[in-house]
Design an enzyme around this catalytic site. Sequence first.
Site, mmCIF file in Angstrom:
data_model
loop_
_atom_site.group_PDB
_atom_site.id
_atom_site.type_symbol
_atom_site.label_atom_id
_atom_site.label_comp_id
_atom_site.label_asym_id
_atom_site.label_seq_id
_atom_site.Cartn_x
_atom_site.Cartn_y
_atom_site.Cartn_z
ATOM 1 C CG ASP A 1 36.488 41.080 50.774
ATOM 2 O OD1 ASP A 1 37.727 40.989 50.970
ATOM 3 O OD2 ASP A 1 35.994 41.232 49.648
ATOM 4 C CG ASN B 1 40.074 33.190 36.173
ATOM 5 O OD1 ASN B 1 39.983 31.997 35.898
ATOM 6 N ND2 ASN B 1 39.218 34.110 35.751
ATOM 7 C CB VAL C 1 34.504 31.797 41.145
ATOM 8 C CG1 VAL C 1 34.178 32.684 39.953
ATOM 9 C CG2 VAL C 1 33.270 30.975 41.509
ATOM 10 N N GLY D 1 34.857 36.701 49.452
ATOM 11 C CA GLY D 1 35.058 37.743 48.452
ATOM 12 C C GLY D 1 33.777 38.532 48.289
ATOM 13 N N GLY D 2 33.846 39.823 48.616
ATOM 14 C CA GLY D 2 32.622 40.639 48.604
ATOM 15 C C GLY D 2 32.524 41.559 47.406
ATOM 16 N N GLY D 3 33.214 41.226 46.340
ATOM 17 C CA GLY D 3 33.196 42.064 45.129
ATOM 18 C C GLY D 3 31.914 41.867 44.329
ATOM 19 C CB ILE E 1 31.604 37.236 41.480
ATOM 20 C CG1 ILE E 1 32.339 37.675 40.224
ATOM 21 C CG2 ILE E 1 30.932 35.878 41.239
ATOM 22 C CD1 ILE E 1 33.393 36.693 39.733
ATOM 23 N N GLY E 2 30.691 38.255 44.349
ATOM 24 C CA GLY E 2 30.217 37.913 45.700
ATOM 25 C C GLY E 2 28.842 38.503 45.979
ATOM 26 C CG HIS F 1 37.776 29.325 32.861
ATOM 27 N ND1 HIS F 1 36.700 29.463 32.019
ATOM 28 C CD2 HIS F 1 37.863 30.501 33.539
ATOM 29 C CE1 HIS F 1 36.172 30.662 32.177
ATOM 30 N NE2 HIS F 1 36.864 31.316 33.089
HETATM 31 C C1 LMR Z 1 35.419 34.690 32.726
HETATM 32 O O1 LMR Z 1 35.575 33.779 31.908
HETATM 33 O O2 LMR Z 1 34.548 35.558 32.581
HETATM 34 C C2 LMR Z 1 36.288 34.767 33.929
HETATM 35 O O3 LMR Z 1 37.224 33.749 33.909
HETATM 36 C C3 LMR Z 1 36.938 36.095 34.096
HETATM 37 C C4 LMR Z 1 37.979 36.386 33.049
HETATM 38 O O4 LMR Z 1 39.021 36.951 33.409
HETATM 39 O O5 LMR Z 1 37.761 36.104 31.871
#
Ligand code: LMR
Length: 314
Positions: free
Chosen positions: A37, A126, A124, A13-15, A17-18, A181
């Site tokens: 990517d 979601n 990472v 993933g090159g966005g 965060i990447g 999360h």
């Molecule tokens: C976060 O907690 O920052 C990540 O899970 C991204 C999100 O969609 O909240």
Amino acid sequence: MAQNGKKKIGLIGGGQIGGNLALLAVQKSLGDVVLYDIPAAEGLVKGKALDINQLAAVDGYDCRVKGTTDWKDVAGSDVIIITAGMPRKPGMSREDLLEINLKIMTDVAGNIKQHAPNAFVINVANPLDAMVFALHKIAGLPKHMVAGMAGVLDTSRFKCFVAEALGCSIRDVEALVLGGHGDDMVPLVRHSTVGGVPLTELIAKDKLDAIIKRTREGGAELVGLYKTGSAYFGPAASAIAMAESFLQDRKRVLPAAALLEGQYGINGYFFGVPVQIGAGGVEKIHTVELNDGEKAELEKSFQSVKKTVDSVKL
Ligand code: LMR
């Protein structure tokens, strides 16, 4: 391991965060980085790699980044961090990303199985706990070689808000966030201290409740500010902390989504708990003594994770 003897870090993933992961990895001299990517994003990953390599002289680090759209370049990675997938936009829940990100994860996990089955893999993407569950199943990774990044980020947010409320150094805040999360995550107030002093003696209950709520909604707060995507600095730094502990056998105890097999009364699901991460991957899972109220909160968080995971059709 890279051919030059350095560790190899595969970033899928090159966005946003990447790119941050790549920069942090080389600045910390963790190893050489492959930033992967899909072909449509070739310019993005090649551009980010070149941009980062061109600043190596400023900081004087010798690790390099390669941008690629070929999974063969990811082969032999010691650690892989997956950020591929869609971020949420304002008004969306992380669960709204399940269908689209599951498709992406299915492809990514299949390629990890084929090209880098020995890597320690950190997810990472979601909805995090469900994605790491799917990753583990599809890639067929050993349970100790796969984990989800979330607790490090959630705990860091909690500590940030505590330090801000007290006007104190964040270095003296000891705290922990357990669970999935999602909005039901469990900041463990009773176990948190500042310089050894219990948090409950330092911050009034109404203020603490506000901090807990802000921590739980920490991701959404940033989604609301960014409008076109979600957090990237915090997730990158958190995943790098896990990768670093693995690559350098630091044996740090960090909250992460690990496969539970009876701990906390949970079996067969990934859930955020304190784990020791070293050269063996997830080397230990630690159990925190909880009172009845905390147990009930954790159960609520688990039921949310379970509902999403159980809806995953593989
Ligand atoms: C976060 O907690 O920052 C990540 O899970 C991204 C999100 O969609 O909240």
